[in-house]
Design an enzyme around this catalytic site. Structure first.
Site, PDB file in Angstrom:
ATOM      1  N   ARG A  94       0.867  -1.193   0.000  1.00  0.00           N
ATOM      2  CA  ARG A  94       0.000   0.000   0.000  1.00  0.00           C
ATOM      3  C   ARG A  94       0.892   1.227   0.000  1.00  0.00           C
ATOM      4  NH1 ARG A  94      -5.093   1.924   3.694  1.00  0.00           N
ATOM      5  NH2 ARG A  94      -6.046   0.406   2.288  1.00  0.00           N
ATOM      6  N   HIS A 102      -7.512   0.740  -6.199  1.00  0.00           N
ATOM      7  CA  HIS A 102      -7.702  -0.011  -4.929  1.00  0.00           C
ATOM      8  C   HIS A 102      -8.422  -1.327  -5.272  1.00  0.00           C
ATOM      9  CE1 HIS A 102      -7.869  -0.869  -0.813  1.00  0.00           C
ATOM     10  NE2 HIS A 102      -8.725   0.029  -0.376  1.00  0.00           N
ATOM     11  N   GLN A 145     -10.348  -3.703  -2.735  1.00  0.00           N
ATOM     12  CA  GLN A 145     -11.604  -3.099  -2.268  1.00  0.00           C
ATOM     13  C   GLN A 145     -12.726  -3.361  -3.277  1.00  0.00           C
ATOM     14  OE1 GLN A 145     -12.247  -0.966   0.650  1.00  0.00           O
ATOM     15  NE2 GLN A 145     -14.327  -1.390  -0.013  1.00  0.00           N
ATOM     16  N   ASP A 150     -16.884   8.137  -1.199  1.00  0.00           N
ATOM     17  CA  ASP A 150     -15.608   7.949  -0.496  1.00  0.00           C
ATOM     18  C   ASP A 150     -15.228   9.307   0.091  1.00  0.00           C
ATOM     19  OD1 ASP A 150     -13.076   7.082   0.323  1.00  0.00           O
ATOM     20  OD2 ASP A 150     -12.185   7.185  -1.682  1.00  0.00           O
ATOM     21  N   CYS A 196     -16.250   2.693   1.003  1.00  0.00           N
ATOM     22  CA  CYS A 196     -15.118   1.805   1.305  1.00  0.00           C
ATOM     23  C   CYS A 196     -14.642   1.946   2.744  1.00  0.00           C
ATOM     24  CB  CYS A 196     -13.971   2.076   0.337  1.00  0.00           C
ATOM     25  SG  CYS A 196     -13.473   3.807   0.286  1.00  0.00           S
ATOM     26  N   ARG A 204     -14.048  -7.450   2.814  1.00  0.00           N
ATOM     27  CA  ARG A 204     -12.638  -7.217   2.481  1.00  0.00           C
ATOM     28  C   ARG A 204     -11.819  -8.467   2.813  1.00  0.00           C
ATOM     29  NH1 ARG A 204     -10.343  -2.494   2.219  1.00  0.00           N
ATOM     30  NH2 ARG A 204      -8.847  -3.723   1.032  1.00  0.00           N
TER      31      ARG A 204
HETATM   32  N1  NVA Z   1      -9.646   7.380  -1.375  1.00  0.00           N
HETATM   33  C1  NVA Z   1      -9.288   6.887  -0.071  1.00  0.00           C
HETATM   34  C2  NVA Z   1      -9.629   5.437   0.025  1.00  0.00           C
HETATM   35  C3  NVA Z   1      -9.392   4.835   1.394  1.00  0.00           C
HETATM   36  C4  NVA Z   1      -9.724   3.379   1.453  1.00  0.00           C
HETATM   37  C5  NVA Z   1      -7.819   7.133   0.185  1.00  0.00           C
HETATM   38  O1  NVA Z   1      -7.012   6.894  -0.710  1.00  0.00           O
HETATM   39  O2  NVA Z   1      -7.468   7.600   1.281  1.00  0.00           O
HETATM   40  N1   CP Z   2     -11.170   0.640   2.791  1.00  0.00           N
HETATM   41  C1   CP Z   2      -9.886   0.558   3.218  1.00  0.00           C
HETATM   42  O1   CP Z   2      -8.980   0.319   2.444  1.00  0.00           O
HETATM   43  O2   CP Z   2      -9.733   0.742   4.543  1.00  0.00           O
HETATM   44  P1   CP Z   2      -8.326   0.858   5.326  1.00  0.00           P
HETATM   45  O3   CP Z   2      -7.693   2.163   4.884  1.00  0.00           O
HETATM   46  O4   CP Z   2      -8.684   0.838   6.756  1.00  0.00           O
HETATM   47  O5   CP Z   2      -7.466  -0.306   4.924  1.00  0.00           O
END
Ligand code: NVA
Ligand code: CP
Length: 337
Positions: free
Chosen positions: A110, A137, A140, A233, A274, A319
């Site tokens: 990540r 992502h 997800q 989101d 998400c 998830r």
């Molecule tokens: N768009 C958000 C998704 C988190 C799961 C981010 O990148 O922070």
């Molecule tokens: N939706 C998601 O990716 O959550 P986290 O940031 O908690 O992993």
């Protein structure tokens, strides 16, 4: 699961790398693994294998899902937190990939640019799984589609409406998945927040072949009409500077998912997110934004978030089941036939 599809040895970097059949296969495999877990069946079929989880951004769901899924499959896990490794600072991505491939059977990453996870995969001898980048992502998305399929019993033909910041990882990835799976995707938001233009063209082309469609609109009335799924989101994603909050609030408040929006959708519509979400003042950032801008709810109101139409916690649970499917499919030898 009996199937002609084998994903063994494949990376899982973005939705567009997979065919509709492969995506459906992962969704159905996840449903099967979920049913087994609910029935108390335990099959540590990947015992003796180990995975590394690299997180350059924070996480609750993704990290826990990878860990629980791996433990359920009998595997060992190493978690590398945003500051706990040499990656990027003292060691290149290419060198990291070659080191970790010598010790682990799979690597989750990540972080920031999609190019980083693609480079990790290029130099790695073991499958690399994208746990979120700025652009994508994918794990997800499989969870989201499992949740939709469980609820409606199908995917193709459903009207999927994304509201808010559709130009980031979630909007772009969901649009690709919808196009591939024959769904009707609408980005209903301020035009500065529409998904990537080139990707929209690609998805329009894909949707023509699958019977789906892609639509972009700034009109809430037009966008939400007939919606089966309303998705949103956060307005500011991880890694973006605090300075953008004001412009996001100004541009995206008209696209907040509230009761009036839900009332305009199909009467059986569901709400999805998400997570994490800013729907009340019970978070540090939520409080901070309230003090600065006077708003107590952002991309979704608490009323919608807590309503019966909200499937956000089913989605969060999924998830784990879907990440288990991704690990299983890319590491296990398949019994085709
Ligand atoms: N768009 C958000 C998704 C988190 C799961 C981010 O990148 O922070
Ligand atoms: N939706 C998601 O990716 O959550 P986290 O940031 O908690 O992993």
């Amino acid at each position: 699961m009996s199937s002609n599809i084998s994903l063994k040895g494949r990376d899982f970097l973005k939705i567009s790398d997979f065919s509709a059949d492969e995506l459906e296969y992962l969704i159905d495999l996840a449903a099967e693994l979920k049913a087994k877990k609910k029935a108390g069946e335990y099959d540590p079929c990947l015992k003796g294998k180990n995975i590394a989880l690299i997180f350059e951004k924070t996480s609750t769901r993704t990290r826990c899902s990878f860990e629980v899924a791996a433990y359920d499959l009998g595997m060992g896990v190493t978690y590398l937190d945003p500051s706990g490794s040499q990656i990027g600072k003292k060691e290149s991505i290419a060198d990291t990939a070659r080191v970790l491939s010598r010790m682990y059977d799979g690597i989750e990453y990540r972080g920031y640019g999609q190019s980083i996870v693609e480079e990790l995969a290029k130099y790695s001898d073991v499958p690399v799984w994208n746990g979120l980048t700025n652009e994508s992502h994918p794990t997800q998305i499989i969870a989201d589609m499992l949740t939709v399929k469980e609820h409606f019993g199908k995917l193709a033909g459903l009207n999927f409406v994304y509201m808010g910041d559709a130009r980031y990882n979630m909007g772009n990835s969901l649009m690709v998945a919808c196009a591939k799976l024959g769904m009707n995707f609408t980005a209903c938001t301020n035009k500065a927040y529409f998904p990537d233009k080139k990707l929209v063209e690609t998805c329009e082309h894909i949707a023509k072949l699958t019977g789906g469609s892609v639509k972009l609109t700034e009109s809430v009335e037009e966008g939400i009409k007939g919606a089966n799924i309303i998705y949103t989101d956060v307005w500011v994603s991880m890694g973006e500077p605090d300075e953008v909050w004001k412009e996001r609030i100004d541009a995206l408040m008209p696209y907040q998912v509230n009761k009036s929006v839900m009332d305009k959708a199909d009467e059986n519509a569901i709400f999805m997110h998400c997570l994490p979400s800013f729907h009340d003042l019970n978070t540090g950032i939520g409080k901070n934004i309230f003090e600065k801008f006077g708003i107590s709810e952002m991309e979704v109101t608490d009323e919608v978030f807590e309503s019966e139409k909200s499937l956000v916690f089913e989605e969060a649970e999924n998830r784990m089941h879907t990440i288990k499917a991704v690990i299983y499919a890319t590491l296990m030898e398949q019994n085709n036939g």
